[in-house]
Design a protein around this motif. Structure first.
Motif, PDB file in Angstrom:
ATOM      1  N   TYR A  29       0.827  -1.208   0.000  1.00  0.00           N
ATOM      2  CA  TYR A  29       0.000   0.000   0.000  1.00  0.00           C
ATOM      3  C   TYR A  29       0.865   1.263   0.000  1.00  0.00           C
ATOM      4  O   TYR A  29       0.600   2.226  -0.727  1.00  0.00           O
ATOM      5  N   VAL A  30       1.923   1.238   0.832  1.00  0.00           N
ATOM      6  CA  VAL A  30       2.819   2.395   0.889  1.00  0.00           C
ATOM      7  C   VAL A  30       3.497   2.615  -0.461  1.00  0.00           C
ATOM      8  O   VAL A  30       3.640   3.747  -0.938  1.00  0.00           O
ATOM      9  N   ARG A  31       3.933   1.517  -1.113  1.00  0.00           N
ATOM     10  CA  ARG A  31       4.565   1.648  -2.426  1.00  0.00           C
ATOM     11  C   ARG A  31       3.615   2.276  -3.445  1.00  0.00           C
ATOM     12  O   ARG A  31       3.989   3.145  -4.227  1.00  0.00           O
ATOM     13  N   VAL A  32       2.339   1.793  -3.451  1.00  0.00           N
ATOM     14  CA  VAL A  32       1.347   2.349  -4.379  1.00  0.00           C
ATOM     15  C   VAL A  32       1.113   3.830  -4.074  1.00  0.00           C
ATOM     16  O   VAL A  32       1.037   4.669  -4.981  1.00  0.00           O
ATOM     17  N   LEU A  33       1.022   4.149  -2.777  1.00  0.00           N
ATOM     18  CA  LEU A  33       0.778   5.530  -2.363  1.00  0.00           C
ATOM     19  C   LEU A  33       1.921   6.437  -2.795  1.00  0.00           C
ATOM     20  O   LEU A  33       1.707   7.541  -3.323  1.00  0.00           O
ATOM     21  N   ILE A  34       3.154   5.964  -2.589  1.00  0.00           N
ATOM     22  CA  ILE A  34       4.310   6.779  -2.966  1.00  0.00           C
ATOM     23  C   ILE A  34       4.355   6.976  -4.475  1.00  0.00           C
ATOM     24  O   ILE A  34       4.660   8.065  -4.977  1.00  0.00           O
ATOM     25  N   ALA A  35       4.060   5.907  -5.235  1.00  0.00           N
ATOM     26  CA  ALA A  35       4.055   6.026  -6.696  1.00  0.00           C
ATOM     27  C   ALA A  35       3.011   7.045  -7.153  1.00  0.00           C
ATOM     28  O   ALA A  35       3.266   7.874  -8.041  1.00  0.00           O
ATOM     29  N   GLN A  36       1.823   6.993  -6.537  1.00  0.00           N
ATOM     30  CA  GLN A  36       0.785   7.961  -6.885  1.00  0.00           C
ATOM     31  C   GLN A  36       1.210   9.384  -6.518  1.00  0.00           C
ATOM     32  O   GLN A  36       0.938  10.337  -7.251  1.00  0.00           O
ATOM     33  N   VAL A 167      -1.691  19.034   0.063  1.00  0.00           N
ATOM     34  CA  VAL A 167      -2.686  17.982   0.316  1.00  0.00           C
ATOM     35  C   VAL A 167      -2.104  16.606   0.024  1.00  0.00           C
ATOM     36  O   VAL A 167      -2.291  15.648   0.787  1.00  0.00           O
ATOM     37  N   VAL A 168      -1.369  16.498  -1.108  1.00  0.00           N
ATOM     38  CA  VAL A 168      -0.755  15.211  -1.460  1.00  0.00           C
ATOM     39  C   VAL A 168       0.224  14.776  -0.382  1.00  0.00           C
ATOM     40  O   VAL A 168       0.233  13.619   0.051  1.00  0.00           O
ATOM     41  N   ASP A 169       1.067  15.732   0.062  1.00  0.00           N
ATOM     42  CA  ASP A 169       2.032  15.399   1.113  1.00  0.00           C
ATOM     43  C   ASP A 169       1.337  14.995   2.399  1.00  0.00           C
ATOM     44  O   ASP A 169       1.745  14.043   3.085  1.00  0.00           O
ATOM     45  N   ALA A 170       0.267  15.756   2.752  1.00  0.00           N
ATOM     46  CA  ALA A 170      -0.447  15.446   3.987  1.00  0.00           C
ATOM     47  C   ALA A 170      -1.117  14.070   3.918  1.00  0.00           C
ATOM     48  O   ALA A 170      -1.083  13.298   4.881  1.00  0.00           O
ATOM     49  N   ASP A 171      -1.712  13.763   2.757  1.00  0.00           N
ATOM     50  CA  ASP A 171      -2.345  12.448   2.595  1.00  0.00           C
ATOM     51  C   ASP A 171      -1.322  11.331   2.710  1.00  0.00           C
ATOM     52  O   ASP A 171      -1.578  10.291   3.348  1.00  0.00           O
ATOM     53  N   ALA A 172      -0.161  11.551   2.095  1.00  0.00           N
ATOM     54  CA  ALA A 172       0.875  10.519   2.159  1.00  0.00           C
ATOM     55  C   ALA A 172       1.348  10.309   3.587  1.00  0.00           C
ATOM     56  O   ALA A 172       1.471   9.171   4.069  1.00  0.00           O
ATOM     57  N   GLN A 173       1.593  11.424   4.280  1.00  0.00           N
ATOM     58  CA  GLN A 173       2.042  11.307   5.662  1.00  0.00           C
ATOM     59  C   GLN A 173       0.977  10.658   6.544  1.00  0.00           C
ATOM     60  O   GLN A 173       1.279   9.838   7.418  1.00  0.00           O
ATOM     61  N   GLN A 174      -0.277  11.015   6.288  1.00  0.00           N
ATOM     62  CA  GLN A 174      -1.367  10.452   7.085  1.00  0.00           C
ATOM     63  C   GLN A 174      -1.498   8.946   6.847  1.00  0.00           C
ATOM     64  O   GLN A 174      -1.671   8.164   7.802  1.00  0.00           O
ATOM     65  N   SER A 175      -1.390   8.528   5.605  1.00  0.00           N
ATOM     66  CA  SER A 175      -1.499   7.103   5.291  1.00  0.00           C
ATOM     67  C   SER A 175      -0.334   6.320   5.868  1.00  0.00           C
ATOM     68  O   SER A 175      -0.507   5.217   6.406  1.00  0.00           O
TER      69      SER A 175
END
Length: 458
Positions: A29-36, A167-175
């Motif tokens: 999930y983290v890999r997919v999130l980082i790629a996105q 927002v993208v950074d915050a979403d990534a950090q939150q996830s």
């Protein structure tokens, strides 16, 4: 007893399998999130670059038209003609990039940019080029309003991009934070409670220690910058006259990003710089210190202003530093010439004996906005007793109407020319803000030639 041990072993094995499955799933999930996140960040960066490209072309058109309207010299139309052909493609690319980020305000701003450019060509550029006897003041005033609106649209797109990036950074950090919690919960199924408690206490202690160290370091840096933020002493030179003032918008904003410098050069010349870093606090002060030092160091190697700005913008590009506008140049007392280049900064103001004060040419993008930004060196032949007034945008944006602000500044400069105060910068500042609210930091630097110069031996 054996059955209990077996069941306990099976439960432990199941817990271990569950923990491993959760960890693997979380990792995927983290890999997919980082790629996105990388993909989205790339799209946002492309959109910002397209907006600045459109702004550069628009400014090239405006610079060419204004120069031609003032001189009727066809050479001034070269940047205008060079920008006409690529602008439609750049605008179309911007519109496509904006569509990719799914923002209605950004799309509206992109559409407005296209409409503004078409309106500028129709109502400003073409009339000024075709009819030399036209009312150039009214047309140029209208053109400046269109360009200001164009800048506002680019700023709006940039702000939307910045907001999306946050927002993208915050979403990534939150996830990632949720994955951390899930991992901790999974490990808690396997490890003993006292180990978990010990680890949590240890992590908390380390975090508190790091936060304390970071707070202490930031406070020390802020205190040091606060004490060190003293404007430099101006040169004492028989052929030049200097004055300067810096007034912060508020007590809390003492550590800001406005600066000025004046440094003596060989051959009866003096280097001058002035600039403005957006924002306040440590980031702005650090960027300001970095830029002003880079400018002086670059000018000592090669004082040509365009080259100075080019070297500094290459140093800033990609560093994620705040937006920086600046003017760099030098005054030559042997020839009574001002030589300067501008990076998205308000235009210098020239006061000459027997003439009304006037705004000089300016242009190009702020420092670090684009790697391949081309800066232009302007040369202004002047006379003994002339004075160049350099200022930051707080001196003209107090009324939220740049044209009105420039008119007020010109009137204050004319009054300074009439009164001839010992400190022109302070006089101009006090005249501009007499009865007006200071909404931003204001720095003003004046560089003038002595009325009866005595050349200094190099």
């Amino acid at each position: 007893m054996e059955n209990e041990r077996r069941r306990a072993l099976i439960r432990a094995a199941l817990y271990a399998v569950l923990a491993v499955a959760l960890l693997i799933g979380g990792g995927v999930y983290v890999r997919v999130l980082i790629a996105q996140s990388f993909q989205t960040a790339g799209e946002l960066a492309t959109t910002r670059a397209a907006a600045y490209t459109a702004l550069k072309l628009m400014l090239d058109e405006e610079t060419g038209v204004r120069g031609y309207a003032a001189t009727r010299d066809l050479l001034f139309l070269q940047p205008y003609n060079a920008a006409l052909k690529p602008f439609p493609a750049a605008a179309a690319q911007l519109r496509a990039d904006v569509a990719d980020i799914f923002s209605i305000p950004a799309a509206n701003a992109a559409d407005d940019i296209i409409a503004i450019n078409a309106g500028y060509l129709r109502t400003v550029a073409q009339p000024l080029i075709a009819n030399p006897a036209a009312n150039t003041d009214a047309v140029e005033r209208h053109g400046k309003g269109l360009v200001d609106r164009f800048r506002a649209d680019v700023a709006s797109i940039d702000a939307i991009v910045t907001q999306r990036e946050a927002v993208v950074d915050a979403d990534a950090q939150q996830s990632i934070g949720r994955i951390g919690l899930l991992t901790a919960a999974t490990v808690a199924l396997v490890l003993l409670l006292w180990l978990i408690y010990s680890a949590q206490q240890s992590a908390l202690a380390e975090r508190v220690a790091r936060e304390r160290e970071r707070y202490t370091a930031e406070k020390r840096i802020a205190d040091t910058l606060q004490e060190a933020f003293v404007q430099p002493a101006l040169p004492s030179h028989p052929t030049f006259r200097f004055s300067a003032t810096y007034v912060p918008a508020s007590e809390e904003a003492k550590v800001g990003g406005d600066w000025y410098d004046a440094v003596e050069l060989p051959g009866n010349r003096v280097l001058f710089t002035i600039g403005d870093v957006t924002g306040h606090g440590i980031d702005a002060a650090v960027t300001m210190t970095r830029v002003r030092q880079a400018m002086i160091a670059s000018a000592l190697l090669d004082p040509m202003p365009a080259a100075v700005l080019t070297r500094v913008t290459k140093e800033l590009y990609g560093s994620k530093s705040p937006l920086v506008t600046a003017v760099a140049g030098f005054a030559d007392a042997s020839t009574f010439e001002f030589v300067y280049a501008s990076a998205g900064h308000p235009p210098p103001l020239l006061i000459e004996p027997g003439r009304a004060p006037r705004m000089l040419e300016c242009g190009s993008l702020p420092l670090g906005a684009m790697l391949d930004t081309q800066y232009r060196t302007f040369r202004v032949q002047s006379v003994p007793g002339a004075m160049l007034v350099l200022y930051t945008d707080g001196a003209i944006e107090h009324s939220h109407d740049v044209i009105e602000g420039e008119s007020i500044l010109l009137a204050a400069a004319a009054e300074a020319a009439r009164v001839a105060p010992s400190e022109p910068a302070t006089f101009i500042h006090n005249t501009v803000f007499s009865g007006r609210h200071i909404g931003d930091d204001v720095a003003i630097l004046t560089v003038g030639f002595a009325a009866e110069p005595r050349l200094k031996v190099a």
